[in-house]
Design a protein around this motif. Sequence first.
Motif, PDB file in Angstrom:
ATOM      1  N   ARG A   1       2.859  -7.499  -5.835  1.00  0.00           N
ATOM      2  CA  ARG A   1       1.606  -7.168  -5.143  1.00  0.00           C
ATOM      3  C   ARG A   1       1.811  -7.141  -3.634  1.00  0.00           C
ATOM      4  N   GLN A   2       2.617  -8.056  -3.149  1.00  0.00           N
ATOM      5  CA  GLN A   2       2.883  -8.089  -1.706  1.00  0.00           C
ATOM      6  C   GLN A   2       3.538  -6.790  -1.253  1.00  0.00           C
ATOM      7  N   TYR A   3       4.501  -6.312  -2.020  1.00  0.00           N
ATOM      8  CA  TYR A   3       5.179  -5.064  -1.655  1.00  0.00           C
ATOM      9  C   TYR A   3       4.237  -3.876  -1.800  1.00  0.00           C
ATOM     10  N   GLU A   4       3.418  -3.866  -2.843  1.00  0.00           N
ATOM     11  CA  GLU A   4       2.487  -2.759  -3.054  1.00  0.00           C
ATOM     12  C   GLU A   4       1.493  -2.683  -1.904  1.00  0.00           C
ATOM     13  N   ASN A   5       1.000  -3.827  -1.468  1.00  0.00           N
ATOM     14  CA  ASN A   5       0.045  -3.844  -0.352  1.00  0.00           C
ATOM     15  C   ASN A   5       0.708  -3.425   0.954  1.00  0.00           C
ATOM     16  N   LYS A   6       1.923  -3.872   1.167  1.00  0.00           N
ATOM     17  CA  LYS A   6       2.636  -3.539   2.400  1.00  0.00           C
ATOM     18  C   LYS A   6       2.970  -2.054   2.467  1.00  0.00           C
TER      19      LYS A   6
ATOM     20  N   GLY B   1       1.330   0.295   1.004  1.00  0.00           N
ATOM     21  CA  GLY B   1       0.108   1.084   1.051  1.00  0.00           C
ATOM     22  C   GLY B   1      -0.016   2.118  -0.043  1.00  0.00           C
ATOM     23  N   ARG B   2       0.693   1.955  -1.123  1.00  0.00           N
ATOM     24  CA  ARG B   2       0.608   2.907  -2.237  1.00  0.00           C
ATOM     25  C   ARG B   2       0.784   2.166  -3.550  1.00  0.00           C
ATOM     26  N   ARG B   3       0.260   2.753  -4.578  1.00  0.00           N
ATOM     27  CA  ARG B   3       0.350   2.147  -5.895  1.00  0.00           C
ATOM     28  C   ARG B   3       1.732   2.423  -6.498  1.00  0.00           C
TER      29      ARG B   3
END
Length: 504
Positions: free
Chosen positions: A392-397, A399-401
């Motif tokens: 989740r941290q990487y997905e949020n950073k 900015g894409r799913r």
Amino acid sequence: MKVRRHKLFLFCSVGISVVSLLYCYKSLQQVPFLQDDQSSLKSLFMFTDVFWGAPQTSSLHNTHNHHRAEQILRQVKHDGKESKVENLVGSDSTDLDGELHKKTYVLEEDLTPYFLHTDTGELCFSEGTRTVKQSNASESEDAKSKLELHKKNNTILVGHTVKERKVVKCVCHQGWHGPNCGVPTVVEHSNLPTKTSLKPRKVPRRIINAININHEFDLLHVRFRELADTVDLFMICESNFTAYGDPKPLTFRHLLLNGTFDYIKHKILYIFLDHFPQGGRANGWIADDYLRTFLTKNGLLRVQNLRQDDVFILDDADEIPFRDGILFLKLYNGWTEPFGIHMRKSLYGFFWKQFGTLDVISGCTVAMLLMVYKGDGILLRRREYFNMPGFRQYENKSGRRLMPWSIGSPVHYAGWHCSWCFKPEGIYYKLIAAQNGDFPRWGDFAEKRKLDYIRELIRTGGWFDDSLPRYPPTDPKEPMFAPKYLLDNYDRYRYLLENPYAKR
């Protein structure tokens, strides 16, 4: 009269100056120090382009002016053997002996001009583009044209007049798609959910391909030949222990030092695993996992100039990706991660084709590898990334799913998986070297190790459990039958392309 004379004198002086400058420029190109001083050479071309007002676009058949200095620099480095990578790897066996596994590797930029601009500024992938298509209001469709271009009327109104506008588009070779002709068929017919968002990159990614090697040296040659112009670094890990835990010679290291792989040595980072993991003999999966963990972590520590958007691909030695699919990852933005590769499955040779495809998660960006998988390659091969703490941290950073997808499809192969593809002696060695976990371990049965028994398996397409063969013979003319390098060297690799024990 005096004014005319002054003008004539001034005009002659300027002409002489221009001729002199051109002569000096031509002479300077031959001076040896320019071939050694890369920065001077690049500065010279930049100055010349500015001074003469060189255009910034060119036709499809001409290279961009801003690439001229880069191409010449690459040629100078190649001819003069002054590449940083070559210096790091070295060419002298004496220098490499004992130090090969300690070398570091500097990833350099790929300066290849993969995309070219047309006269009207259209960006086309040069390899995938046949020609350009022009729509012109004053011309009708010409069915007999050698270029087979469909020309349509295209006009715009300016005030009360009609002006003609030419629209230039890339016309793709077979096997390439998209507005820039840079999307290969194995991506066009994949399950990639973001196909409409694909955009060419200004700077290519660097591709890292990591492999553990035992004795798959013919397949290693095939991999190198298939991916040599696309992969920027091959990380090859070799151990002095088999997966079962028995000592073995460092054959790949020997071949690397004796010149066998000189054609690709400048792209190889050699990784040496000098120990066998504790508990690996009792539980073979410990040893199997540890090979990939060590390969990834040791290799990444020795690679300099990594970028977060570079691509990391982890394969087994018998998994060979199709070059076009990997090139796409290098040149385009807009695809998601992690990604797998649909590979054609073969047994004993490409003449026995197994059903379905091998589709395993094979790669991601360096950023995802480090943040989600913690730099551990074995975690990449699993499909549990969404349960990992950094997901989740990487997905949020980013900015894409994150959505997994696979290059290719069950009917559009994006690589080859050739299992047990050796001569009988090689299969025997694989039997006794296999890890102690994938049961039944056929190498533990004396009758399964007999060469005559192995030859019969190759002849019939059977398996070690003595089940009835169920694989139909393969037609060598079918698409993606085998990698191009094998087909181009048919006699040398005949044992992989024709069943050597089949009745003629």
